[in-house]
Design an enzyme around this catalytic site. Structure first.
Site, PDB file in Angstrom:
ATOM      1  N   ASP A  17       0.845  -1.196   0.000  1.00  0.00           N
ATOM      2  CA  ASP A  17       0.000   0.000   0.000  1.00  0.00           C
ATOM      3  C   ASP A  17       0.881   1.247   0.000  1.00  0.00           C
ATOM      4  OD1 ASP A  17      -2.534   1.330   0.178  1.00  0.00           O
ATOM      5  OD2 ASP A  17      -2.160   1.670   2.299  1.00  0.00           O
TER       6      ASP A  17
HETATM    7  C1  LIG Z   1      -9.109  14.435   2.608  1.00  0.00           C
HETATM    8  C2  LIG Z   1      -8.458  13.541   1.551  1.00  0.00           C
HETATM    9  C3  LIG Z   1      -6.975  13.544   1.669  1.00  0.00           C
HETATM   10  C4  LIG Z   1      -6.440  12.689   0.601  1.00  0.00           C
HETATM   11  C5  LIG Z   1      -4.938  12.595   0.677  1.00  0.00           C
HETATM   12  C6  LIG Z   1      -4.371  13.914   0.371  1.00  0.00           C
HETATM   13  C7  LIG Z   1      -3.096  14.060   0.268  1.00  0.00           C
HETATM   14  C8  LIG Z   1      -2.211  12.940   0.371  1.00  0.00           C
HETATM   15  C9  LIG Z   1      -0.895  13.468   0.659  1.00  0.00           C
HETATM   16  C10 LIG Z   1       0.105  12.667   0.703  1.00  0.00           C
HETATM   17  C11 LIG Z   1      -0.062  11.241   0.382  1.00  0.00           C
HETATM   18  C12 LIG Z   1       0.802  10.490   1.253  1.00  0.00           C
HETATM   19  C13 LIG Z   1       1.328   9.363   0.890  1.00  0.00           C
HETATM   20  C14 LIG Z   1       1.139   8.786  -0.459  1.00  0.00           C
HETATM   21  C15 LIG Z   1       1.860   7.513  -0.563  1.00  0.00           C
HETATM   22  C16 LIG Z   1       1.291   6.408  -0.216  1.00  0.00           C
HETATM   23  C17 LIG Z   1      -0.111   6.440   0.220  1.00  0.00           C
HETATM   24  C18 LIG Z   1      -0.457   5.148   0.794  1.00  0.00           C
HETATM   25  C19 LIG Z   1      -1.645   4.684   0.067  1.00  0.00           C
HETATM   26  C20 LIG Z   1      -2.821   4.702   0.944  1.00  0.00           C
HETATM   27  O1  LIG Z   1      -2.800   4.119   1.991  1.00  0.00           O
HETATM   28  S1  LIG Z   1      -4.163   5.538   0.463  1.00  0.00           S
HETATM   29  C21 LIG Z   1      -5.300   5.055   1.751  1.00  0.00           C
HETATM   30  C22 LIG Z   1      -6.137   3.882   1.320  1.00  0.00           C
HETATM   31  N1  LIG Z   1      -7.055   4.309   0.326  1.00  0.00           N
HETATM   32  C23 LIG Z   1      -8.196   4.894   0.636  1.00  0.00           C
HETATM   33  O2  LIG Z   1      -8.534   5.094   1.778  1.00  0.00           O
HETATM   34  C24 LIG Z   1      -9.057   5.303  -0.542  1.00  0.00           C
HETATM   35  C25 LIG Z   1     -10.494   5.495  -0.110  1.00  0.00           C
HETATM   36  N2  LIG Z   1     -11.306   5.644  -1.301  1.00  0.00           N
HETATM   37  C26 LIG Z   1     -11.522   6.845  -1.885  1.00  0.00           C
HETATM   38  O3  LIG Z   1     -11.062   7.875  -1.404  1.00  0.00           O
HETATM   39  C27 LIG Z   1     -12.337   6.824  -3.118  1.00  0.00           C
HETATM   40  O4  LIG Z   1     -13.118   5.674  -3.212  1.00  0.00           O
HETATM   41  C28 LIG Z   1     -11.511   7.003  -4.425  1.00  0.00           C
HETATM   42  C29 LIG Z   1     -10.761   8.355  -4.399  1.00  0.00           C
HETATM   43  C30 LIG Z   1     -10.509   5.829  -4.588  1.00  0.00           C
HETATM   44  C31 LIG Z   1     -12.444   7.012  -5.618  1.00  0.00           C
HETATM   45  O5  LIG Z   1     -13.564   7.806  -5.311  1.00  0.00           O
HETATM   46  P1  LIG Z   1     -14.061   9.007  -6.250  1.00  0.00           P
HETATM   47  O6  LIG Z   1     -15.463   9.342  -5.830  1.00  0.00           O
HETATM   48  O7  LIG Z   1     -13.069  10.108  -6.267  1.00  0.00           O
HETATM   49  O8  LIG Z   1     -14.041   8.421  -7.705  1.00  0.00           O
HETATM   50  P2  LIG Z   1     -14.948   7.277  -8.367  1.00  0.00           P
HETATM   51  O9  LIG Z   1     -15.566   6.404  -7.344  1.00  0.00           O
HETATM   52  O10 LIG Z   1     -15.836   7.946  -9.370  1.00  0.00           O
HETATM   53  O11 LIG Z   1     -13.825   6.407  -9.133  1.00  0.00           O
HETATM   54  C32 LIG Z   1     -13.096   6.976 -10.222  1.00  0.00           C
HETATM   55  C33 LIG Z   1     -12.799   5.848 -11.171  1.00  0.00           C
HETATM   56  O12 LIG Z   1     -11.980   4.877 -10.462  1.00  0.00           O
HETATM   57  C34 LIG Z   1     -12.662   3.607 -10.388  1.00  0.00           C
HETATM   58  N3  LIG Z   1     -12.460   3.014  -9.088  1.00  0.00           N
HETATM   59  C35 LIG Z   1     -12.495   3.634  -7.894  1.00  0.00           C
HETATM   60  N4  LIG Z   1     -12.275   2.784  -6.908  1.00  0.00           N
HETATM   61  C36 LIG Z   1     -12.088   1.597  -7.488  1.00  0.00           C
HETATM   62  C37 LIG Z   1     -11.821   0.309  -6.980  1.00  0.00           C
HETATM   63  N5  LIG Z   1     -11.692   0.094  -5.676  1.00  0.00           N
HETATM   64  N6  LIG Z   1     -11.681  -0.707  -7.846  1.00  0.00           N
HETATM   65  C38 LIG Z   1     -11.802  -0.500  -9.161  1.00  0.00           C
HETATM   66  N7  LIG Z   1     -12.041   0.711  -9.723  1.00  0.00           N
HETATM   67  C39 LIG Z   1     -12.216   1.717  -8.886  1.00  0.00           C
HETATM   68  C40 LIG Z   1     -14.124   3.921 -10.628  1.00  0.00           C
HETATM   69  O13 LIG Z   1     -14.789   2.808 -11.160  1.00  0.00           O
HETATM   70  C41 LIG Z   1     -14.028   5.077 -11.597  1.00  0.00           C
HETATM   71  O14 LIG Z   1     -13.769   4.555 -12.884  1.00  0.00           O
HETATM   72  P3  LIG Z   1     -14.556   5.114 -14.189  1.00  0.00           P
HETATM   73  O15 LIG Z   1     -14.160   6.563 -14.296  1.00  0.00           O
HETATM   74  O16 LIG Z   1     -14.011   4.291 -15.322  1.00  0.00           O
HETATM   75  O17 LIG Z   1     -15.973   4.911 -13.916  1.00  0.00           O
END
Ligand SMILES: CCCCC/C=C\C/C=C\C/C=C\C/C=C\CCCC(=O)SCCNC(=O)CCNC(=O)[C@H](O)C(C)(C)COP(=O)(O)OP(=O)(O)OC[C@H]1O[C@@H](n2cnc3c(N)ncnc32)[C@H](O)[C@@H]1OP(=O)(O)O
Length: 162
Positions: free
Chosen positions: A89
């Site tokens: 991750d």
């Molecule tokens: C307040 C937010 C802060 C965010 C972070 C900000 C800054 C970060 C700064 C630094 C980052 C630091 C470190 C980075 C390095 C490593 C990070 C470690 C990684 C992690 O530890 S990170 C935590 C675990 N992570 C989550 O906690 C995600 C929770 N989740 C969400 O935040 C939403 O769920 C999101 C954004 C994923 C999507 O949401 P959304 O509403 O923006 O977009 P939508 O649902 O429309 O998806 C758009 C297109 O992606 C496809 N799609 C989406 N999800 C899919 C899935 N699971 N499987 C297959 N396809 C999928 C759809 O099917 C569509 O595809 P299509 O366009 O073709 O229809």
């Protein structure tokens, strides 16, 4: 393992481990890119869970040297599968950030191929294999020499406005 004066159990810190990279790898400063938030995996560089050092190889792929310490234990003497998933991750998500994509991980598939012995330094290789619209696919593997311990396929989704 030792008892402190307060009666609490403390785990004896393990000695330093060699996390040096290969010839041609350049140290990569992850906090400079994403801040200090990666503490779950990278937060205790001298601790008994993970010890991590990041590099970029000659082709700019992110590589990590990681020591799986005694506190990552799952099956006796071996790393917990969730510890390997946590490593993927972070490393595969970070690989997307390092390639210029501000993302979160949307989906992560892990295949566990071999039991990973504790207190072993392994390499996590990563490759950004595609980017289309908001979807960035990153593949990786946890390996040592010819042995592959786990393979990861990570679908990253870019964060609008970032
Ligand atoms: C307040 C937010 C802060 C965010 C972070 C900000 C800054 C970060 C700064 C630094 C980052 C630091 C470190 C980075 C390095 C490593 C990070 C470690 C990684 C992690 O530890 S990170 C935590 C675990 N992570 C989550 O906690 C995600 C929770 N989740 C969400 O935040 C939403 O769920 C999101 C954004 C994923 C999507 O949401 P959304 O509403 O923006 O977009 P939508 O649902 O429309 O998806 C758009 C297109 O992606 C496809 N799609 C989406 N999800 C899919 C899935 N699971 N499987 C297959 N396809 C999928 C759809 O099917 C569509 O595809 P299509 O366009 O073709 O229809």
């Amino acid at each position: 393992m030792a008892k402190t004066t307060a009666g609490k159990v403390s785990i004896t810190p393990r000695p330093p481990v060699d996390l040096s990279g290969e010839a041609g790898w350049v140290p990569f400063d992850a906090p400079a890119l994403v801040g200090e938030s990666l503490r779950f995996v990278s937060g205790e560089p001298d601790g008994n869970r993970f010890r991590v050092r990041y590099y970029r190889d000659g082709e700019q792929h992110l590589q990590a040297r990681i020591w799986f310490g005694p506190e990552t234990e799952g099956p006796p003497g071996h790393a917990h599968g969730g510890s390997m998933a946590a490593v993927f991750d972070e490393v595969l998500g970070l690989a997307a950030w390092a390639a210029g994509y501000p993302i979160v991980v949307g989906n992560l598939n892990v295949s566990f191929r071999n039991l990973l012995p504790l207190q072993k330094v392994v390499t996590v290789e990563s490759r950004v294999v595609s980017a289309a619209g908001r979807k960035v696919m990153v593949h990786g593997r946890i390996c040592h020499g010819e042995t592959v311990y786990a393979e990861g396929e990570c679908l990253c989704i870019t964060i609008p406005g970032k």
